[in-house]
Design a protein around this motif. Structure first.
Motif, short mmCIF file in Angstrom:
data_model
loop_
_atom_site.label_atom_id
_atom_site.label_comp_id
_atom_site.label_asym_id
_atom_site.label_seq_id
_atom_site.Cartn_x
_atom_site.Cartn_y
_atom_site.Cartn_z
N ARG A 1 0.80 -1.23 0.00
CA ARG A 1 0.00 0.00 0.00
C ARG A 1 0.83 1.28 0.00
NH1 ARG A 1 -3.04 -3.60 3.57
NH2 ARG A 1 -1.74 -2.91 5.29
N VAL A 2 2.00 1.25 0.64
CA VAL A 2 2.80 2.49 0.70
C VAL A 2 3.61 2.62 -0.60
CG1 VAL A 2 4.69 3.66 1.91
CG2 VAL A 2 3.06 2.32 3.18
N PRO A 3 3.50 3.75 -1.29
CA PRO A 3 4.32 3.91 -2.48
C PRO A 3 5.82 3.91 -2.12
CG PRO A 3 2.58 5.57 -2.39
CD PRO A 3 2.61 4.88 -1.06
N VAL A 4 6.59 3.11 -2.83
CA VAL A 4 8.04 3.07 -2.61
C VAL A 4 8.70 3.57 -3.91
CG1 VAL A 4 10.06 1.66 -2.05
CG2 VAL A 4 7.83 1.11 -1.04
N ILE A 5 9.53 4.60 -3.76
CA ILE A 5 10.16 5.21 -4.93
C ILE A 5 11.65 4.92 -4.85
CG2 ILE A 5 10.60 7.41 -6.12
CD1 ILE A 5 8.00 8.45 -4.83
N ALA A 6 12.18 4.24 -5.87
CA ALA A 6 13.62 3.94 -5.89
C ALA A 6 14.29 4.97 -6.81
CB ALA A 6 13.85 2.53 -6.41
N VAL A 7 15.30 5.66 -6.28
CA VAL A 7 15.92 6.74 -7.07
C VAL A 7 17.38 6.37 -7.38
CG1 VAL A 7 14.41 8.47 -6.04
CG2 VAL A 7 16.65 8.09 -5.03
N THR A 8 17.87 6.89 -8.50
CA THR A 8 19.24 6.53 -8.89
C THR A 8 20.28 7.40 -8.18
OG1 THR A 8 18.72 7.82 -10.85
CG2 THR A 8 18.94 5.46 -11.16
N ASN A 9 19.95 8.64 -7.88
CA ASN A 9 20.93 9.52 -7.24
C ASN A 9 20.22 10.24 -6.09
OD1 ASN A 9 22.52 11.74 -6.53
ND2 ASN A 9 23.42 11.86 -8.57
N LEU A 10 20.42 9.68 -4.89
CA LEU A 10 19.64 10.18 -3.74
C LEU A 10 19.94 11.65 -3.43
CD1 LEU A 10 17.57 9.58 -1.54
CD2 LEU A 10 19.44 8.81 -0.08
N ALA A 11 21.24 12.03 -3.53
CA ALA A 11 21.60 13.42 -3.19
C ALA A 11 20.87 14.38 -4.14
CB ALA A 11 23.11 13.60 -3.29
N ARG A 12 20.81 14.00 -5.41
CA ARG A 12 20.12 14.86 -6.39
C ARG A 12 18.61 14.93 -6.07
NH1 ARG A 12 21.17 12.68 -12.00
NH2 ARG A 12 19.30 11.50 -11.56
N THR A 13 18.04 13.80 -5.71
CA THR A 13 16.61 13.78 -5.36
C THR A 13 16.34 14.68 -4.16
OG1 THR A 13 16.35 11.54 -6.20
CG2 THR A 13 14.70 12.27 -4.62
N LEU A 14 17.25 14.64 -3.18
CA LEU A 14 17.04 15.47 -1.98
C LEU A 14 17.08 16.96 -2.35
CD1 LEU A 14 19.08 13.43 0.69
CD2 LEU A 14 16.60 13.42 0.28
N GLU A 15 18.01 17.31 -3.25
CA GLU A 15 18.07 18.72 -3.70
C GLU A 15 16.77 19.11 -4.38
OE1 GLU A 15 20.19 20.88 -2.76
OE2 GLU A 15 21.51 19.40 -1.83
#
Ligand SMILES: C[S@@+](CC[C@H](N)C(=O)[O-])C[C@H]1O[C@@H](n2cnc3c(N)ncnc32)[C@H](O)[C@@H]1O
Length: 248
Positions: free
Chosen positions: A148-162
């Protein structure tokens, strides 16, 4: 079917039937289970036209040797991660995201997903290449929340945080060495809580991307809390503050 997973445990299997994006294509029930929960699974599966096969318990043990399956297994397509574009929505004050920077243990990931759902988190973000994934063990530990909880896998976490900062989120990293307590900071508004991995904690770039680092006060000699416990403590402090603000 090429990519499929075997999941087990009543919570996980019922959640896959009730809420899963992709329904199971087959269910195995142990011949030792004729109780209420087994009947519930059978009834729901029948409604959804999912075949249920009765098997000996040892057949289930062989099929999923690593799982404490409670006498029920479901075969279903692998759970897909959501794409990063799912983050491109307005950062409204109710939004709350949980970032897990490389949690390795599927039990911990499952426990974090379970808590995230209960605390009303909108999505959990993990780094694609250095994290436990949505395995059968994760899904069992999540007791249904992984469906039920959306899980998002990202390739570059630092960029996603920015990017999340640009969108208007306030990023709070949980780090035991911080001097600021979670009980002294404001968790209202659009927030991202960032947790580190079991052994090494948060990576340097992840830490640097956070607007602030906070700690959960601890007594005694233990150096840190388990990551799922720390997530729960912090998420519920955020829930407490946010509900308090709504009541004002
Ligand atoms: C098992 S701890 C990792 C400990 C690791 N040695 C470190 O330096 O972060 C996993 C994660 O849970 C969170 N955590 C655990 N205990 C915490 C505490 N007392 N205060 C803040 N965060 C904590 C942190 O995000 C941490 O990275």
């Amino acid at each position: 079917m090429a990519n499929y997973t075997v999941i087990g445990g009543f919570h996980a299997v019922l959640a896959a039937l009730e809420d899963g994006e992709d329904k199971p294509f087959e269910i195995w029930l142990s011949d030792t289970r004729q109780d209420e929960r087994a009947r519930k699974v059978t009834a729901l599966a029948k409604q959804l036209e999912v075949p249920v096969y009765t098997r000996g318990r040892s057949d289930l043990d062989l099929r999923a040797p690593e799982l404490r399956h409670q006498g029920v297994l479901a075969m279903l397509p692998e759970r897909k991660f959501q794409g990063e574009d799912a983050l491109e929505v307005p950062a409204t004050p109710e939004r709350m995201l949980l970032v897990l920077d490389g949690v390795q243990d599927p039990h911990n990931l499952g426990a974090c997903l379970r808590t995230a759902e209960a605390a009303g988190v909108d999505a959990v973000i993990i780094p694609r290449d250095r994290s436990a994934t949505l395995t059968a063990v994760t899904r069992k530990s999540a007791a249904g929340s992984a469906e039920r909880v959306p899980v998002i896998a990202v390739t570059n976490l630092a960029r996603t945080l920015e990017r999340l900062k640009e969108l208007g989120y306030w990023l709070t990293g949980l780090a035991g060495e911080s001097t600021e307590s979670i009980y002294d900071v404001d968790f209202t508004g659009p927030v991202v809580l960032v947790m580190g991995a079991e052994g090494e904690g948060m990576r340097r770039l992840t830490k640097e991307a956070c607007d602030r680092l906070v700690r959960i006060p601890m007594q005694g000699k233990a150096e840190s809390l388990n990551v799922s416990v720390a997530s729960a403590v912090c998420l519920y402090e955020a829930v407490r503050q946010r509900s308090h603000k709504r009541k004002k």
